[in-house]
Design a protein around this motif. Structure first.
Motif, PDB file in Angstrom:
ATOM      1  N   PRO A   1       0.794  -1.230   0.000  1.00 43.70           N
ATOM      2  CA  PRO A   1       0.000   0.000   0.000  1.00 43.70           C
ATOM      3  C   PRO A   1       0.826   1.280   0.000  1.00 43.70           C
ATOM      4  CG  PRO A   1      -0.044  -1.047   2.166  1.00 43.70           C
ATOM      5  CD  PRO A   1       0.711  -1.968   1.267  1.00 43.70           C
ATOM      6  N   GLY A   2       2.122   1.225   0.398  1.00 45.40           N
ATOM      7  CA  GLY A   2       2.943   2.440   0.543  1.00 45.40           C
ATOM      8  C   GLY A   2       2.837   3.411  -0.628  1.00 45.40           C
ATOM      9  N   PRO A   3       3.258   3.002  -1.830  1.00 45.45           N
ATOM     10  CA  PRO A   3       3.263   3.949  -2.958  1.00 45.45           C
ATOM     11  C   PRO A   3       1.972   3.941  -3.785  1.00 45.45           C
ATOM     12  CG  PRO A   3       4.487   1.977  -3.548  1.00 45.45           C
ATOM     13  CD  PRO A   3       3.953   1.740  -2.163  1.00 45.45           C
ATOM     14  N   ARG A   4       0.919   3.269  -3.301  1.00 47.83           N
ATOM     15  CA  ARG A   4      -0.252   3.049  -4.173  1.00 47.83           C
ATOM     16  C   ARG A   4      -0.955   4.333  -4.577  1.00 47.83           C
ATOM     17  NH1 ARG A   4      -2.756  -1.844  -2.277  1.00 47.83           N
ATOM     18  NH2 ARG A   4      -1.026  -2.746  -3.424  1.00 47.83           N
ATOM     19  N   ASP A   5      -1.078   5.283  -3.660  1.00 46.17           N
ATOM     20  CA  ASP A   5      -1.775   6.532  -4.019  1.00 46.17           C
ATOM     21  C   ASP A   5      -1.078   7.222  -5.188  1.00 46.17           C
ATOM     22  OD1 ASP A   5      -3.554   6.090  -2.044  1.00 46.17           O
ATOM     23  OD2 ASP A   5      -2.760   7.607  -0.649  1.00 46.17           O
ATOM     24  N   GLN A   6       0.254   7.271  -5.123  1.00 47.13           N
ATOM     25  CA  GLN A   6       1.021   7.931  -6.198  1.00 47.13           C
ATOM     26  C   GLN A   6       0.836   7.178  -7.520  1.00 47.13           C
ATOM     27  OE1 GLN A   6       2.280   7.491  -3.115  1.00 47.13           O
ATOM     28  NE2 GLN A   6       2.610   9.617  -2.517  1.00 47.13           N
ATOM     29  N   ILE A   7       0.846   5.844  -7.441  1.00 42.17           N
ATOM     30  CA  ILE A   7       0.709   5.037  -8.666  1.00 42.17           C
ATOM     31  C   ILE A   7      -0.670   5.273  -9.283  1.00 42.17           C
ATOM     32  CG2 ILE A   7       0.608   2.690  -9.589  1.00 42.17           C
ATOM     33  CD1 ILE A   7       2.550   1.866  -7.310  1.00 42.17           C
ATOM     34  N   GLU A   8      -1.702   5.220  -8.451  1.00 43.73           N
ATOM     35  CA  GLU A   8      -3.069   5.390  -8.979  1.00 43.73           C
ATOM     36  C   GLU A   8      -3.260   6.780  -9.579  1.00 43.73           C
ATOM     37  OE1 GLU A   8      -5.371   2.120  -6.187  1.00 43.73           O
ATOM     38  OE2 GLU A   8      -5.501   4.239  -5.641  1.00 43.73           O
ATOM     39  N   ALA A   9      -2.685   7.793  -8.919  1.00 40.16           N
ATOM     40  CA  ALA A   9      -2.827   9.161  -9.450  1.00 40.16           C
ATOM     41  C   ALA A   9      -2.124   9.274 -10.805  1.00 40.16           C
ATOM     42  CB  ALA A   9      -2.234  10.165  -8.453  1.00 40.16           C
ATOM     43  N   ALA A  10      -0.936   8.680 -10.920  1.00 39.12           N
ATOM     44  CA  ALA A  10      -0.195   8.757 -12.191  1.00 39.12           C
ATOM     45  C   ALA A  10      -0.956   8.056 -13.310  1.00 39.12           C
ATOM     46  CB  ALA A  10       1.192   8.135 -12.012  1.00 39.12           C
ATOM     47  N   ILE A  11      -1.581   6.937 -12.981  1.00 38.21           N
ATOM     48  CA  ILE A  11      -2.342   6.182 -13.985  1.00 38.21           C
ATOM     49  C   ILE A  11      -3.562   6.981 -14.448  1.00 38.21           C
ATOM     50  CG2 ILE A  11      -3.842   4.136 -14.197  1.00 38.21           C
ATOM     51  CD1 ILE A  11      -1.641   2.588 -12.715  1.00 38.21           C
ATOM     52  N   ARG A  12      -4.217   7.638 -13.489  1.00 38.93           N
ATOM     53  CA  ARG A  12      -5.384   8.476 -13.858  1.00 38.93           C
ATOM     54  C   ARG A  12      -4.946   9.625 -14.766  1.00 38.93           C
ATOM     55  NH1 ARG A  12      -6.880   7.839  -8.609  1.00 38.93           N
ATOM     56  NH2 ARG A  12      -5.953   9.816  -7.994  1.00 38.93           N
ATOM     57  N   GLU A  13      -3.893  10.334 -14.327  1.00 42.97           N
ATOM     58  CA  GLU A  13      -3.424  11.495 -15.116  1.00 42.97           C
ATOM     59  C   GLU A  13      -2.996  11.085 -16.517  1.00 42.97           C
ATOM     60  OE1 GLU A  13      -0.250  13.577 -13.014  1.00 42.97           O
ATOM     61  OE2 GLU A  13      -1.481  13.446 -11.203  1.00 42.97           O
ATOM     62  N   ALA A  14      -2.444   9.891 -16.638  1.00 44.98           N
ATOM     63  CA  ALA A  14      -1.951   9.444 -17.949  1.00 44.98           C
ATOM     64  C   ALA A  14      -3.064   8.861 -18.812  1.00 44.98           C
ATOM     65  CB  ALA A  14      -0.848   8.399 -17.746  1.00 44.98           C
ATOM     66  N   ARG A  15      -4.286   8.839 -18.277  1.00 47.63           N
ATOM     67  CA  ARG A  15      -5.454   8.291 -18.987  1.00 47.63           C
ATOM     68  C   ARG A  15      -5.201   6.849 -19.440  1.00 47.63           C
ATOM     69  NH1 ARG A  15      -5.887  10.673 -23.584  1.00 47.63           N
ATOM     70  NH2 ARG A  15      -4.036  11.944 -23.412  1.00 47.63           N
ATOM     71  N   VAL A  16      -4.596   6.096 -18.544  1.00 52.88           N
ATOM     72  CA  VAL A  16      -4.449   4.655 -18.772  1.00 52.88           C
ATOM     73  C   VAL A  16      -5.664   3.985 -18.157  1.00 52.88           C
ATOM     74  CG1 VAL A  16      -3.128   2.593 -18.106  1.00 52.88           C
ATOM     75  CG2 VAL A  16      -1.927   4.680 -18.803  1.00 52.88           C
ATOM     76  N   GLN A  17      -6.336   3.150 -18.963  1.00 49.44           N
ATOM     77  CA  GLN A  17      -7.513   2.471 -18.416  1.00 49.44           C
ATOM     78  C   GLN A  17      -7.063   1.266 -17.593  1.00 49.44           C
ATOM     79  OE1 GLN A  17     -10.319   0.710 -21.134  1.00 49.44           O
ATOM     80  NE2 GLN A  17     -11.789   0.439 -19.473  1.00 49.44           N
ATOM     81  N   LEU A  18      -7.402   1.279 -16.314  1.00 48.58           N
ATOM     82  CA  LEU A  18      -6.978   0.213 -15.408  1.00 48.58           C
ATOM     83  C   LEU A  18      -8.133  -0.765 -15.246  1.00 48.58           C
ATOM     84  CD1 LEU A  18      -4.604  -0.540 -13.551  1.00 48.58           C
ATOM     85  CD2 LEU A  18      -5.632   0.907 -11.787  1.00 48.58           C
ATOM     86  N   VAL A  19      -7.885  -2.031 -15.590  1.00 50.36           N
ATOM     87  CA  VAL A  19      -8.930  -3.051 -15.480  1.00 50.36           C
ATOM     88  C   VAL A  19      -8.409  -4.128 -14.535  1.00 50.36           C
ATOM     89  CG1 VAL A  19     -10.408  -4.671 -16.739  1.00 50.36           C
ATOM     90  CG2 VAL A  19      -9.656  -2.554 -17.857  1.00 50.36           C
ATOM     91  N   LEU A  20      -8.953  -4.163 -13.320  1.00 49.84           N
ATOM     92  CA  LEU A  20      -8.423  -5.069 -12.291  1.00 49.84           C
ATOM     93  C   LEU A  20      -9.409  -6.202 -12.008  1.00 49.84           C
ATOM     94  CD1 LEU A  20      -6.977  -2.349  -9.898  1.00 49.84           C
ATOM     95  CD2 LEU A  20      -5.707  -3.818 -11.478  1.00 49.84           C
ATOM     96  N   GLY A  21      -8.887  -7.268 -11.410  1.00 47.53           N
ATOM     97  CA  GLY A  21      -9.750  -8.378 -11.012  1.00 47.53           C
ATOM     98  C   GLY A  21     -10.294  -9.167 -12.192  1.00 47.53           C
ATOM     99  N   VAL A  22      -9.557  -9.203 -13.288  1.00 48.71           N
ATOM    100  CA  VAL A  22     -10.033  -9.955 -14.469  1.00 48.71           C
ATOM    101  C   VAL A  22      -8.992 -11.001 -14.866  1.00 48.71           C
ATOM    102  CG1 VAL A  22     -11.451  -8.109 -15.430  1.00 48.71           C
ATOM    103  CG2 VAL A  22      -9.035  -8.245 -16.063  1.00 48.71           C
ATOM    104  N   THR A  23      -9.488 -12.076 -15.453  1.00 42.79           N
ATOM    105  CA  THR A  23      -8.596 -13.135 -15.927  1.00 42.79           C
ATOM    106  C   THR A  23      -8.640 -13.176 -17.443  1.00 42.79           C
ATOM    107  OG1 THR A  23      -9.043 -14.380 -13.935  1.00 42.79           O
ATOM    108  CG2 THR A  23      -8.109 -15.622 -15.768  1.00 42.79           C
ATOM    109  N   VAL A  24      -7.468 -13.147 -18.047  1.00 40.57           N
ATOM    110  CA  VAL A  24      -7.402 -13.233 -19.512  1.00 40.57           C
ATOM    111  C   VAL A  24      -7.559 -14.702 -19.899  1.00 40.57           C
ATOM    112  CG1 VAL A  24      -5.916 -12.893 -21.524  1.00 40.57           C
ATOM    113  CG2 VAL A  24      -5.956 -11.179 -19.698  1.00 40.57           C
TER     114      VAL A  24
END
Ligand SMILES: Cc1cc2nc3c(=O)[nH]c(=O)nc-3n(C[C@H](O)[C@H](O)[C@H](O)COP(=O)(O)OP(=O)(O)OC[C@H]3O[C@@H](n4cnc5c(N)ncnc54)[C@H](O)[C@@H]3O)c2cc1C
Length: 383
Positions: free
Chosen positions: A188-211
């Protein structure tokens, strides 16, 4: 062939093992490094642009310190010798196994069609695909695996597309993972920074899925299909296949569980370093598959192989301090200290640290003199 110290693997661990072994052995034993190619691939940078530049020819460095280089595939161990791809036997008195890791393709239909950035050759192939996509309007790239490598790659893609002359802003990027959180191994330490960067970069994050299936034109999940122009796997590393030559206990990453001096249990002439070793860092944690740990493991394994051969006492592996620095693309980076990954720096300040690590600290010192190079193999290294 000399019967001295043989090191298999010309990566971060194997290179430093060779230098440390030579420093200790001097003229008293020959040191030979065996690897597939003479290039040390700078794997931590393979998410970046220009992957064709991300390798260092080790031969001039090895020549400078009188370490022999044998370009070959190590196929097996046979008593006191390494059997090479062409059938030759390379006898050794002490062996350091530093064959690193590979990204195994997941057992999903079509996984062989996906790109990867695990090796320099694969990263170059993916870069060529990106260059081809630069001509297309709003192409879509799916990155499978939202761990360290997947995050760094996804956040770099807009600028890489622009560097190829494409419209980086129009690029669609999807980052998929079966885990329910991004960067699960980072805690959890760096998670806020990671999530904010992903949002700002307009990367679509799709979690909890199996390919369920991968094709050259997208991926199939349990309940939907996502079309894409390129799919890249960033699904984690395991110890390289050669590690299977060593009997004994393994951890979940296929690494050989070694003792404090990095010896393989039951094989007193064999030392293991880098991504192939499950080694206690001296404080109850297991070393990670990282350069920081691989370089230190290599130094200790090489030093111990030479000391042991010369009848001197061996020394335990200790990792001084654990640091993580994750590139967040345009958002800079996030630097953490310690095993609980407390955030120390973010943004541009952390990016400067990342660049110093990636462009300087992990590189073999190509301009060092013989004496400087040998001295740099001393342990402990604290930086
Ligand atoms: C995309 C990516 C990003 C990464 N990012 C980071 C990061 O940000 N920070 C970090 O610390 N780490 C990172 N890593 C991990 C880091 O690269 C590894 O921990 C490091 O390379 C391990 O060094 P090594 O010497 O053990 O193995 P490697 O670097 O894998 O080297 C092993 C060498 O052995 C050779 N070899 C293997 N088998 C044989 C054989 N049978 N015969 C002959 N030669 C053989 C290989 O060709 C290779 O040259 C990343 C890795 C990847 C792939």
């Amino acid at each position: 062939m000399p019967e001295g110290i043989v090191i298999i693997g010309g990566g971060f661990a194997g290179f430093w093992a060779a230098v440390a072994a030579k420093r200790v052995a001097g003229d008293r034993a020959d040191v030979t490094l065996v690897s597939r190619t003479p290039t040390l691939e700078i794997r931590p940078r393979l998410y970046e642009a220009n992957p064709e530049t991300l390798g260092v020819d080790l031969r001039p460095l090895l020549e400078r310190i009188d370490v022999a280089f044998e370009q070959a595939e190590a196929k097996s161990l046979d008593g006191g010798a390494v059997v090479l791809g062409d059938g030759r036997r390379l006898p050794f008195a002490r062996l350091v196994l530093a064959t690193g890791s590979v990204m195994p393709r997941p057992p999903v239909p079509g996984a062989e069609l996906a790109h990867s950035i695990d090796t320099q050759a694969e990263a170059i192939t993916f870069d060529e695909r990106l260059a081809a996509l630069a001509k297309k309007r709003a192409p879509h790239v799916i990155v499978i695996g939202a761990g360290f490598t997947g995050i760094e790659l996804a956040l770099e893609l807009r600028d890489r597309m622009a560097a190829h002359g494409g419209d980086g802003e129009a690029l669609q990027i999807t980052l998929l993972d079966r885990a329910n959180e991004v960067g699960p191994e980072l805690g959890p330490g760096p998670r806020d920074q990671i999530e904010a960067a992903i949002r700002e970069a307009r990367v679509q994050l799709v979690l909890g899925v199996t390919v369920r299936e991968i094709g050259s034109d997208g991926v199939r999940l349990a309940s939907e299909r996502i079309e894409a122009d390129a799919v890249v796997l960033a699904t984690g590393m395991r110890a390289a296949p050669f590690t299977e030559q060593v009997p004994g206990a393994r951890d979940g990453l296929g690494r050989v569980v070694v003792d404090r001096d990095l010896r393989a249990p039951g094989m007193p002439v064999l030392f293991i370093a880098g991504d192939a070793a499950a080694a206690d860092t001296g404080d109850g944690h297991l070393a990670l598959q990282s350069c920081q740990h691989a370089m230190q493991l290599g130094r200790v394994a090489g030093e111990n192989a030479a000391r042991d051969l010369l009848g001197e006492s061996t020394t335990p592996y200790v990792q001084q301090r654990y640091v993580t620095c994750l590139d967040l693309g345009r958002a800079g980076a996030v630097l953490t200290y310690g095993w609980d990954r407390q955030v120390q720096q973010t943004g541009a300040a952390a990016k400067a640290v990342k660049q110093r690590i990636n462009r300087k600290l992990i590189y073999p010192p190509v301009d060092a003199t013989r004496e400087e190079l040998l001295a740099l193999s001393r342990v402990p290294v604290t930086e």
